[in-house]
Structures are given as C-alpha cells and as structure tokens.
Write a protein that holds these residues in place. Structure first.
Motif, PDB file in Angstrom:
ATOM      1  N   VAL A 119       0.848  -1.200   0.000  1.00 14.30           N
ATOM      2  CA  VAL A 119       0.000   0.000   0.000  1.00 14.30           C
ATOM      3  C   VAL A 119       0.881   1.247   0.000  1.00 14.30           C
ATOM      4  N   PHE A 120       1.925   1.246   0.833  1.00 15.73           N
ATOM      5  CA  PHE A 120       2.845   2.374   0.844  1.00 15.73           C
ATOM      6  C   PHE A 120       3.546   2.522  -0.501  1.00 15.73           C
ATOM      7  N   GLY A 121       3.858   1.394  -1.156  1.00 13.41           N
ATOM      8  CA  GLY A 121       4.438   1.465  -2.489  1.00 13.41           C
ATOM      9  C   GLY A 121       3.506   2.128  -3.481  1.00 13.41           C
ATOM     10  N   PHE A 122       2.209   1.833  -3.364  1.00 14.48           N
ATOM     11  CA  PHE A 122       1.194   2.484  -4.199  1.00 14.48           C
ATOM     12  C   PHE A 122       1.176   3.980  -3.937  1.00 14.48           C
ATOM     13  N   VAL A 123       1.257   4.366  -2.659  1.00  9.72           N
ATOM     14  CA  VAL A 123       1.308   5.784  -2.300  1.00  9.72           C
ATOM     15  C   VAL A 123       2.550   6.432  -2.912  1.00  9.72           C
ATOM     16  N   GLY A 124       3.694   5.742  -2.806  1.00  8.42           N
ATOM     17  CA  GLY A 124       4.928   6.289  -3.357  1.00  8.42           C
ATOM     18  C   GLY A 124       4.878   6.451  -4.856  1.00  8.42           C
ATOM     19  N   LEU A 125       4.216   5.518  -5.546  1.00  3.92           N
ATOM     20  CA  LEU A 125       4.096   5.610  -7.000  1.00  3.92           C
ATOM     21  C   LEU A 125       3.342   6.875  -7.400  1.00  3.92           C
ATOM     22  N   GLY A 149      -2.861  25.263  -1.817  1.00  3.68           N
ATOM     23  CA  GLY A 149      -4.249  25.098  -1.398  1.00  3.68           C
ATOM     24  C   GLY A 149      -4.861  23.803  -1.897  1.00  3.68           C
ATOM     25  N   LEU A 150      -4.648  23.484  -3.180  1.00  2.60           N
ATOM     26  CA  LEU A 150      -5.189  22.240  -3.733  1.00  2.60           C
ATOM     27  C   LEU A 150      -4.601  21.028  -3.029  1.00  2.60           C
ATOM     28  N   GLY A 151      -3.297  21.073  -2.765  1.00  2.00           N
ATOM     29  CA  GLY A 151      -2.654  19.940  -2.103  1.00  2.00           C
ATOM     30  C   GLY A 151      -3.181  19.706  -0.703  1.00  2.00           C
ATOM     31  N   ILE A 152      -3.389  20.785   0.043  1.00  2.00           N
ATOM     32  CA  ILE A 152      -3.892  20.632   1.411  1.00  2.00           C
ATOM     33  C   ILE A 152      -5.326  20.113   1.407  1.00  2.00           C
ATOM     34  N   GLY A 173     -14.802  -0.811   2.085  1.00  2.00           N
ATOM     35  CA  GLY A 173     -13.803  -0.323   3.034  1.00  2.00           C
ATOM     36  C   GLY A 173     -12.403  -0.264   2.457  1.00  2.00           C
ATOM     37  N   LEU A 174     -11.937  -1.345   1.867  1.00  2.00           N
ATOM     38  CA  LEU A 174     -10.575  -1.381   1.347  1.00  2.00           C
ATOM     39  C   LEU A 174     -10.416  -0.454   0.146  1.00  2.00           C
ATOM     40  N   VAL A 175     -11.459  -0.359  -0.684  1.00  2.00           N
ATOM     41  CA  VAL A 175     -11.423   0.561  -1.819  1.00  2.00           C
ATOM     42  C   VAL A 175     -11.340   2.003  -1.321  1.00  2.00           C
ATOM     43  N   THR A 176     -12.117   2.328  -0.292  1.00  2.00           N
ATOM     44  CA  THR A 176     -12.082   3.670   0.280  1.00  2.00           C
ATOM     45  C   THR A 176     -10.716   3.962   0.878  1.00  2.00           C
ATOM     46  N   LEU A 177     -10.119   2.952   1.508  1.00  2.00           N
ATOM     47  CA  LEU A 177      -8.773   3.112   2.064  1.00  2.00           C
ATOM     48  C   LEU A 177      -7.783   3.481   0.964  1.00  2.00           C
ATOM     49  N   MET A 178      -7.810   2.755  -0.145  1.00  2.00           N
ATOM     50  CA  MET A 178      -6.870   3.011  -1.228  1.00  2.00           C
ATOM     51  C   MET A 178      -7.132   4.379  -1.869  1.00  2.00           C
ATOM     52  N   MET A 179      -8.392   4.758  -1.991  1.00  2.00           N
ATOM     53  CA  MET A 179      -8.690   6.087  -2.534  1.00  2.00           C
ATOM     54  C   MET A 179      -8.177   7.176  -1.600  1.00  2.00           C
ATOM     55  N   GLY A 180      -8.348   6.974  -0.289  1.00  2.00           N
ATOM     56  CA  GLY A 180      -7.815   7.930   0.672  1.00  2.00           C
ATOM     57  C   GLY A 180      -6.305   8.043   0.560  1.00  2.00           C
ATOM     58  N   CYS A 181      -5.627   6.893   0.398  1.00  2.00           N
ATOM     59  CA  CYS A 181      -4.171   6.905   0.240  1.00  2.00           C
ATOM     60  C   CYS A 181      -3.762   7.651  -1.024  1.00  2.00           C
ATOM     61  N   ALA A 185      -1.324  10.882  -1.137  1.00  2.00           N
ATOM     62  CA  ALA A 185      -0.090  10.917  -1.920  1.00  2.00           C
ATOM     63  C   ALA A 185      -0.071  12.115  -2.864  1.00  2.00           C
ATOM     64  N   ALA A 186      -1.178  12.327  -3.570  1.00  2.00           N
ATOM     65  CA  ALA A 186      -1.247  13.452  -4.512  1.00  2.00           C
ATOM     66  C   ALA A 186      -1.199  14.785  -3.774  1.00  2.00           C
TER      67      ALA A 186
END
Length: 277
Positions: A119-125, A149-152, A173-181, A185-186
């Motif tokens: 998951v962290f690797g996905f965030v890093g990508l 502003g957009l980033g925050i 739940g897991l899909v929402t988790l990945m979308m939150g990640c 990241a962005a």
C-alpha cells in the motif's frame, strides 16, 4: 525511493530475525544508509569552497540552544510566517498518519506487514508521478500558492477517506482506504514542494539558506510531536481518530493557505533583508 523502500521493507518483514519478524528491514535500511554515507564521502563534491566560508578571524556567535533570531529573521518577510506554519501543520499530521497506519491496516483490515508495504508502495508511485512528472507543469500553469491550497484540500480528503473506510456496514472499506491513500499521496506531492518553492522565492538570496533551515528545523519538531499526538488519538479516541483530527486540521490549514501573499511582489519586500547576527 518511496515506491521501492516500503515495498522492500514489507517483503523483508516476512523473514524472522532472532524469532521476530521485522528487524531485517531495519538492518537492511542501516546497511543502505552506510553505503549512502560512504558514497557521499567519496563522490559528493564540496558545495561551499574555502574562499566562500566564514572568515576564521571573525568573532564567532555564542551558541544558544533557544536562539529565535533566525525564526524572527525569516518570518519578517510577508507570507513566510504563514508558509512556515503550514509546513509545520502538514508535517505534524502526516507524521501522525505514518506512525499509526500500520496499526490501522492490521486492526481494521487484517493486512500483513508485506501488504501494508505494498500500500505504501502504491502511495509512493502516485507521489513520484506528481512530484516527478506533474509538479513542474502544474506550477507554471497555476503557481505555487494555488497548488498549496489544492494539495492541502487533497490531504484533507485523503485523511477523511481513511476514517470513512471503517464506517460500519461499508462494503467498500478497502477501496475507500486506497482512494484515501491516493488523495494523501497526490496532496502531499503538491503541497510539500510548492511550499518549499514558495518560501525560497519569497525571501531574498541572502536568507534563503537560513529560511530553508528554519523550515527543516520546524519539520523535525513536527515529526517529533506528530507521532506522539497520533498515537494518543489512536489509543484514546479510536483507530480512525488520528485521521478525523488530521482532516479537521487540514481544513484549518487550507483556510490559512488562502491568505498566502502572492509572489509577484516578493522582491520588494525581501531584497534588503539580511540574516540576523
């Protein structure tokens, strides 16, 4: 590094060292840091030649552990105090998320160490794509102030997504988790470089070094207190506690970001500023 590091660390977590899973990743990180040190020592050229260093005959300042003159110097430029404060807030809540995220993925979703590393690797990508491929073009088109502003706001949505991923009865739940990640990241990929760029451009050349040094010092302070606060929220509120608190904090930070002074007039306000002595 943010893609491969968490992924490799998670995979190394499968192996046991002295009957425990996890220490091998720390030993691998220590070995990589040692190689990095040797490489820097042997290959990295000196950026400050002897002729540009402080005159050894000049009187030296007495070191004081709580000397706030540097902070007063850099925050005297309009807009810099706000940007330095935003940097502290972003780092504070992000550090709290980093500490609790592994606990959260295990307690809420039963993920293993390796799965959390992926998951962290996905965030890093996503962060690498934003910072490496998009940030330059976006800055030219929209400017640092708007990207902060957009980033925050992206960070606020991402933290809210982490909290929403454990809503009772949610089948996503897991899909929402990945979308939150992804939003985290962005958002972080937009905010951190934009704040550094804004701050360094806002001050004059004479104090760019001291300004970035103050930002790094306050970020280190945020990394000390952020995990402490995140851990308290996780234990005494709920596993989603650090993320709800963080989302609220980022909404407050987004309101502060709206008051950042424009860069158009930075030269007139910072041209004569000199480091404090």
């Amino acid at each position: 590094g943010f893609i491969l590091g968490p992924f490799i660390g998670g995979e190394l977590g499968h192996f046991e060292v002295l009957g425990r899973q996890g220490p091998l990743a720390a030993f691998a990180a220590a070995a990589a840091s040692l190689i990095n040190l040797l490489f820097a020592w042997r290959v990295l050229p000196e950026s400050l030649p002897l002729e540009k260093r402080t005159d050894p005959a000049a009187p030296r300042r007495r070191w004081r552990p709580f000397d706030l003159s540097a902070l007063r110097t850099v925050t005297s430029v309009p807009g810099v105090a706000r940007s330095v404060g935003l940097s502290f807030i972003v780092t504070f809540f992000f550090a709290g998320m980093e500490l609790t995220f592994r606990l959260f993925t295990e307690d809420a979703f039963g993920l293993t160490v390796a799965q959390t590393g992926r998951v962290f690797g996905f965030v890093g990508l996503i962060a690498a794509v934003v910072q490496g491929g998009l940030i330059g073009r976006l800055t030219k088109k929209h400017g640092e102030v708007r990207l902060v502003g957009l980033g925050i706001w992206g960070l606020a949505l991402g933290f809210a997504g982490l909290a929403a991923s454990v809503l009772p009865g949610s089948p996503w739940g897991l899909v929402t988790l990945m979308m939150g990640c992804a939003f985290i990241a962005a958002g972080n990929g937009l905010t951190v470089p934009s704040l550094s760029s804004y701050t360094s451009r806002r001050v004059g050349p004479a104090v760019q070094g001291i300004t970035l040094g103050v930002m790094q010092s306050l970020s280190a302070l945020a990394r000390a207190f952020g995990p402490f606060a995140g851990g308290l929220a996780y234990q005494f509120i709920a596993p989603w506690g650090p993320y709800v608190v963080g989302a609220i904090g980022f909404v407050f930070a987004a309101m502060l970001a709206r008051g950042l002074a424009p860069l158009a007039d930075h030269a007139a306000t910072a041209a004569d500023l000199q480091p404090a002595h």
